[in-house]
Design a protein around this motif. Structure first.
Motif, mmCIF file in Angstrom:
data_model
loop_
_atom_site.group_PDB
_atom_site.id
_atom_site.type_symbol
_atom_site.label_atom_id
_atom_site.label_comp_id
_atom_site.label_asym_id
_atom_site.label_seq_id
_atom_site.Cartn_x
_atom_site.Cartn_y
_atom_site.Cartn_z
ATOM 1 N N LYS A 1 0.807 -1.220 0.000
ATOM 2 C CA LYS A 1 0.000 0.000 0.000
ATOM 3 C C LYS A 1 0.842 1.273 0.000
ATOM 4 N N GLU A 2 2.065 1.189 0.490
ATOM 5 C CA GLU A 2 2.891 2.404 0.564
ATOM 6 C C GLU A 2 3.549 2.740 -0.775
ATOM 7 N N GLN A 3 3.410 1.880 -1.760
ATOM 8 C CA GLN A 3 4.028 2.126 -3.061
ATOM 9 C C GLN A 3 3.022 2.751 -4.039
ATOM 10 N N ILE A 4 3.509 3.623 -4.914
ATOM 11 C CA ILE A 4 2.642 4.239 -5.913
ATOM 12 C C ILE A 4 2.071 3.181 -6.854
ATOM 13 N N GLU A 5 2.792 2.076 -7.035
ATOM 14 C CA GLU A 5 2.286 1.003 -7.885
ATOM 15 C C GLU A 5 0.949 0.455 -7.379
ATOM 16 N N HIS A 6 0.768 0.481 -6.067
ATOM 17 C CA HIS A 6 -0.499 0.029 -5.482
ATOM 18 C C HIS A 6 -1.660 0.893 -5.985
ATOM 19 N N LEU A 7 -1.461 2.203 -5.991
ATOM 20 C CA LEU A 7 -2.500 3.117 -6.467
ATOM 21 C C LEU A 7 -2.733 2.957 -7.968
ATOM 22 N N LEU A 8 -1.655 2.777 -8.722
ATOM 23 C CA LEU A 8 -1.779 2.617 -10.168
ATOM 24 C C LEU A 8 -2.541 1.338 -10.511
ATOM 25 N N TYR A 9 -2.242 0.265 -9.796
ATOM 26 C CA TYR A 9 -2.937 -1.008 -10.030
ATOM 27 C C TYR A 9 -4.424 -0.868 -9.716
ATOM 28 N N LEU A 10 -4.721 -0.258 -8.586
ATOM 29 C CA LEU A 10 -6.115 -0.078 -8.199
ATOM 30 C C LEU A 10 -6.848 0.826 -9.177
ATOM 31 N N LYS A 11 -6.186 1.880 -9.633
ATOM 32 C CA LYS A 11 -6.784 2.779 -10.630
ATOM 33 C C LYS A 11 -7.144 2.016 -11.894
ATOM 34 N N ASN A 12 -6.208 1.210 -12.389
ATOM 35 C CA ASN A 12 -6.472 0.473 -13.613
ATOM 36 C C ASN A 12 -7.518 -0.613 -13.415
ATOM 37 N N TRP A 13 -7.577 -1.193 -12.227
ATOM 38 C CA TRP A 13 -8.607 -2.198 -11.957
ATOM 39 C C TRP A 13 -9.998 -1.563 -12.075
#
Length: 201
Positions: free
Chosen positions: A33-45
Motif C-alpha cells: 500500500k505504501e508504493q505508488i504502484e499500489h494506487l496505479l494497479y487499483l486505478k487500472n482495476w
C-alpha cells in the motif's frame, strides 16, 4: 521515467483481471500500500471493470431492470475513478511539496493524475484492440483494420508517455506547478442534483 513504471503495472492489472474476466471478482493488488504502484494497479482495476460494464450495458437484449442496476454500478465506479485520480494527484502534491516554482512557471492544462488516467485507459484500448487484431475467427479485413488502429494506439502510447514524463520533470524542476481542482461532481449529490433534492420534498 514514471511512464515506464506505470504502464507495466496497467498491463499486469489487465492480464490479472482477464484470468477470470468477471466484473464481480475481488481485486487482489500485488503491491504494498505504501508504493505508488499500489494506487496505479487499483486505478487500472477500476478502469478495467468499468470497461466491461460498458460492454455489458450495450447488450441489445439486456433486461431493463438489470440495465438500471448496471447503470447504478457504472455511476458508482465513475465516482471511484474520480476519487482515485484525486488520490494519485495528492501523492504528486506531496512528492513535489518542497519544490519552489520558478517565477516563470506555468500551470498545465491537466494534472499529472488525469494524464495518467488517460494512460490507464489507453492500456485497455491497446489490450482489446490487440485481441481484435489477432482474433482467429475474424475476417482478414477485420484483423487488418484493427491492426491499423492498434498501430495508432501504440504511437499514442509513445506520445502520452513522453508528455507525462515531461510534465513530471517540469514540475520537479519548478518549470511548471501543480494546482488541483476537485471535480465537484453534482449528479450524485443529493444537495446539488434537482432530481434528488426535489424528490425529497
Amino acid at each position: 521515467m514514471f511512464s515506464q513504471l506505470a504502464f507495466p503495472v496497467f498491463e499486469q492489472c489487465i492480464k490479472d483481471y482477464h484470468v477470470h474476466d468477471n466484473i464481480d471478482q475481488p481485486v487482489s493488488n500485488p503491491y504494498p500500500k505504501e508504493q505508488i504502484e499500489h494506487l496505479l494497479y487499483l486505478k487500472n482495476w477500476i478502469d478495467t471493470v468499468q470497461w466491461h460494464f460498458e460492454d455489458l450495458i450495450r447488450d441489445p437484449e439486456i433486461d431493463p431492470v438489470e440495465a438500471l442496476k448496471l447503470k447504478r454500478r457504472i455511476d458508482a465506479y465513475n465516482q471511484q475513478r474520480t476519487d482515485m485520480v484525486e488520490f494519485i494527484d495528492s501523492y504528486f502534491l506531496q512528492k513535489y511539496a518542497d519544490v519552489t516554482p520558478k517565477p516563470s512557471a506555468k500551470i498545465n492544462s491537466e494534472s499529472p493524475a488525469w494524464a495518467i488516467d488517460r494512460f490507464s485507459i489507453l492500456a485497455l484500448k491497446i489490450y482489446h484492440m490487440r485481441e481484435e487484431a489477432t482474433r482467429v475467427d475474424a475476417t482478414p479485413e477485420h484483423r487488418a483494420a484493427c491492426q491499423t488502429k492498434l498501430d495508432i494506439l501504440l504511437e499514442q502510447k509513445i506520445d502520452l508517455s513522453s508528455a507525462i514524463d515531461d510534465l513530471l520533470n517540469d514540475i520537479a524542476s519548478g518549470d511548471k506547478y501543480m494546482k488541483v481542482y476537485k471535480q465537484m461532481k453534482m449528479y450524485n449529490d443529493e444537495a446539488l442534483n434537482p432530481v434528488l433534492y426535489q424528490g425529497k420534498k
